[in-house]
Design an enzyme around this catalytic site. Structure first.
Site, PDB file in Angstrom:
ATOM      1  N   LYS A   1      -6.747   4.221  -4.275  1.00 27.20           N
ATOM      2  CA  LYS A   1      -8.089   3.807  -4.675  1.00 27.20           C
ATOM      3  C   LYS A   1      -8.545   2.576  -3.910  1.00 27.20           C
ATOM      4  O   LYS A   1      -9.713   2.381  -3.676  1.00 27.20           O
ATOM      5  CB  LYS A   1      -8.094   3.463  -6.172  1.00 27.20           C
ATOM      6  CG  LYS A   1      -8.090   4.671  -7.070  1.00 27.20           C
ATOM      7  CD  LYS A   1      -7.930   4.274  -8.537  1.00 27.20           C
ATOM      8  CE  LYS A   1      -6.504   4.418  -8.988  1.00 27.20           C
ATOM      9  NZ  LYS A   1      -6.314   4.484 -10.436  1.00 27.20           N
TER      10      LYS A   1
ATOM     11  N   LYS B   1      -0.971  -5.884  -2.436  1.00 28.77           N
ATOM     12  CA  LYS B   1      -2.276  -6.098  -3.070  1.00 28.77           C
ATOM     13  C   LYS B   1      -2.775  -7.515  -2.835  1.00 28.77           C
ATOM     14  O   LYS B   1      -3.965  -7.726  -2.587  1.00 28.77           O
ATOM     15  CB  LYS B   1      -2.183  -5.848  -4.585  1.00 28.77           C
ATOM     16  CG  LYS B   1      -2.169  -4.377  -4.950  1.00 28.77           C
ATOM     17  CD  LYS B   1      -2.337  -4.196  -6.448  1.00 28.77           C
ATOM     18  CE  LYS B   1      -2.131  -2.758  -6.872  1.00 28.77           C
ATOM     19  NZ  LYS B   1      -2.075  -2.579  -8.311  1.00 28.77           N
TER      20      LYS B   1
ATOM     21  N   LYS C   1      -0.369   5.951   1.944  1.00 23.98           N
ATOM     22  CA  LYS C   1      -0.575   6.745   0.727  1.00 23.98           C
ATOM     23  C   LYS C   1      -2.061   6.765   0.350  1.00 23.98           C
ATOM     24  O   LYS C   1      -2.796   5.804   0.621  1.00 23.98           O
ATOM     25  CB  LYS C   1       0.283   6.198  -0.423  1.00 23.98           C
ATOM     26  CG  LYS C   1      -0.267   4.983  -1.073  1.00 23.98           C
ATOM     27  CD  LYS C   1       0.390   4.665  -2.390  1.00 23.98           C
ATOM     28  CE  LYS C   1      -0.335   3.440  -2.947  1.00 23.98           C
ATOM     29  NZ  LYS C   1       0.187   2.823  -4.089  1.00 23.98           N
TER      30      LYS C   1
HETATM   31  P1  TYM Z   1      -2.077   3.791 -10.786  1.00 21.04           P
HETATM   32  O1  TYM Z   1      -3.207   3.697 -11.745  1.00 21.04           O
HETATM   33  O2  TYM Z   1      -2.214   3.096  -9.467  1.00 21.04           O
HETATM   34  O3  TYM Z   1      -1.724   5.295 -10.476  1.00 21.04           O
HETATM   35  C1  TYM Z   1      -1.479   6.231 -11.512  1.00 21.04           C
HETATM   36  C2  TYM Z   1      -0.354   7.149 -11.111  1.00 21.04           C
HETATM   37  O4  TYM Z   1      -0.657   7.817  -9.883  1.00 21.04           O
HETATM   38  C3  TYM Z   1       0.439   7.703  -8.986  1.00 21.04           C
HETATM   39  N1  TYM Z   1      -0.086   7.668  -7.605  1.00 21.04           N
HETATM   40  C4  TYM Z   1       0.343   8.488  -6.620  1.00 21.04           C
HETATM   41  N2  TYM Z   1       1.279   9.446  -6.595  1.00 21.04           N
HETATM   42  C5  TYM Z   1       1.458  10.114  -5.421  1.00 21.04           C
HETATM   43  N3  TYM Z   1       0.743   9.844  -4.292  1.00 21.04           N
HETATM   44  C6  TYM Z   1      -0.213   8.884  -4.277  1.00 21.04           C
HETATM   45  N4  TYM Z   1      -0.924   8.649  -3.177  1.00 21.04           N
HETATM   46  C7  TYM Z   1      -0.442   8.151  -5.477  1.00 21.04           C
HETATM   47  N5  TYM Z   1      -1.302   7.147  -5.819  1.00 21.04           N
HETATM   48  C8  TYM Z   1      -1.066   6.869  -7.120  1.00 21.04           C
HETATM   49  C9  TYM Z   1       1.106   6.386  -9.352  1.00 21.04           C
HETATM   50  O5  TYM Z   1       2.455   6.365  -8.926  1.00 21.04           O
HETATM   51  C10 TYM Z   1       0.977   6.399 -10.866  1.00 21.04           C
HETATM   52  O6  TYM Z   1       2.037   7.116 -11.449  1.00 21.04           O
HETATM   53  N6  TYM Z   1       1.261   0.484 -12.393  1.00 21.04           N
HETATM   54  C11 TYM Z   1       0.730   1.799 -12.641  1.00 21.04           C
HETATM   55  C12 TYM Z   1       0.119   1.986 -14.025  1.00 21.04           C
HETATM   56  C13 TYM Z   1       1.023   1.650 -15.163  1.00 21.04           C
HETATM   57  C14 TYM Z   1       2.127   2.416 -15.606  1.00 21.04           C
HETATM   58  C15 TYM Z   1       2.626   1.741 -16.752  1.00 21.04           C
HETATM   59  C16 TYM Z   1       2.744   3.581 -15.152  1.00 21.04           C
HETATM   60  C17 TYM Z   1       0.883   0.607 -16.005  1.00 21.04           C
HETATM   61  N7  TYM Z   1       1.848   0.652 -16.958  1.00 21.04           N
HETATM   62  C18 TYM Z   1       3.740   2.210 -17.437  1.00 21.04           C
HETATM   63  C19 TYM Z   1       3.863   4.034 -15.842  1.00 21.04           C
HETATM   64  C20 TYM Z   1       4.341   3.348 -16.972  1.00 21.04           C
HETATM   65  C21 TYM Z   1      -0.354   2.061 -11.627  1.00 21.04           C
HETATM   66  O7  TYM Z   1      -0.910   1.180 -11.060  1.00 21.04           O
HETATM   67  O8  TYM Z   1      -0.712   3.331 -11.498  1.00 21.04           O
END
Ligand code: TYM
Length: 326
Positions: free
Chosen positions: A194, A109, A191
């Protein structure tokens, strides 16, 4: 159990749904589930305040439309529960600088960011650890890209427990292998994300647009529909998506497309996706029509989340030697 999603876009995408959110719904029946729209995480990159507020409501509406039931799970906005930032500070103080520097998501990032990289982006995974540890979560349903953050969370919990006495439960990532990583339709080696919106299928876009994106997904020059992620990344990705959305196994799909071409597969997947997403979009609109009700649901969720989070934080403050405020 706890999981979170960032309100950084106006719509969740298919990767979010298949990698993580799809698991959230059944888990609310078997676990005491906490689901958070993590707006504190969102501001680690620049956000327009008005858009962030809108996207936070939109995120909550999508979670409800996907089947999160506020009577069975605790749905809340992270900034409504100040304990997240408070525990994050304590955890930052036991995190090594080198350890935090090894986080690959930060490296990716920060390399992509055109404006100044904030310290918050660097400490992001520590805030995520706080999210999880506050609720003594055992299961954390996420996609593969979160595995390293979960490992850091376990390390920090273990370190705190060793230094100050058993306080935290060690969490386990709950990653569903088949859909752990959904790939970009235009670049099936990266992957779906967003932050790189080339071949991203959004849950809230016009399904006609999604069907078009699926039709123009990058595939190889061959004809045969087989599951071979190494040599046929594009087709394999489409098969995984199709399988997850239809409930038919990849093998079954491969057999049923024998003798047919990529065009048939793509057209049918477009239809399957449209069928899946149309009722969800209608429900999102209903939730958005009544923002006061939505805010009420989130306020109730925050109250319940605070009840749990404050107990953990009080224990942590006591353990590290802070004077009780009475
Ligand atoms: P975020 O908001 O980027 O994504 C949310 C969830 O979607 C999953 N994900 C994917 N899974 C499969 N293939 C993909 N291409 C793909 N893109 C996104 C992510 O793995 C995620 O589960 N850091 C986290 C948010 C967070 C969080 C937490 C998660 C903050 N605190 C505590 C679990 C527990 C994040 O950026 O997710």
């Amino acid at each position: 159990m706890l999981s979170g999603i960032q309100p950084t876009a106006s719509s969740f995408h298919l990767g979010n749904y298949l990698g993580a959110l799809r698991q959230w719904v059944p888990l609310q029946d078997t676990h005491d589930a906490f689901y958070s729209v993590v707006d504190l995480h969102a501001i680690t990159v620049e956000q327009d305040p008005k858009v962030l507020r809108q996207n936070t409501r939109l995120s909550a509406a999508q979670l409800l439309a996907l089947g999160i039931d506020p009577d069975r799970a605790t749905l809340f906005v992270q900034s409504h529960v100040p304990e997240h930032a408070q525990l994050s500070w304590v955890l930052q103080c036991i995190t090594g600088f080198g350890e935090a520097s090894r986080m690959t998501q930060f490296k990716d990032k920060s390399a992509r960011q055109e404006t100044q990289v904030g310290v918050g982006l660097f400490t992001y995974p520590i805030l995520q650890a706080a999210d999880i540890l506050l609720y003594q979560a055992h299961h954390v349903p996420v996609g593969e890209d979160q595995r390293q953050h979960l490992e850091l969370t376990r390390d920090l919990a273990q370190r705190f427990n060793t230094r100050f006495g058993k306080t935290f439960r060690l969490p386990e990532p709950h990653i569903v292998k088949d859909t752990a990583k959904i790939y970009d339709l235009q670049d099936p080696t990266s992957k779906m994300s967003k932050s790189v919106p080339a071949g991203v299928v959004e849950l809230l876009e016009d399904p006609k647009r999604s069907a078009k994106k699926i039709r123009s997904a990058v595939t190889d020059t061959g004809r045969e529909i087989v599951y071979d992620p190494e040599n046929k990344a594009g087709v394999s990705n489409l098969l995984v998506i199709y399988s997850a959305l239809s409930g038919r196994s990849v093998d079954e799909l491969v057999a049923s497309y024998e003798g047919k071409g990529y065009g048939d597969l793509k057209k049918d997947l477009g239809e399957v996706f449209t069928e899946f997403v149309t009722p969800i979009q209608a429900r999102v609109r209903e939730y958005l029509d009544d923002p006061a009700e939505l805010d009420k649901v989130l306020a109730k969720g925050a109250e319940r989340a605070r009840q749990v989070a404050s107990v953990t934080l009080r224990r942590v403050y006591e353990r590290v030697g802070f004077l009780s405020s009475g």
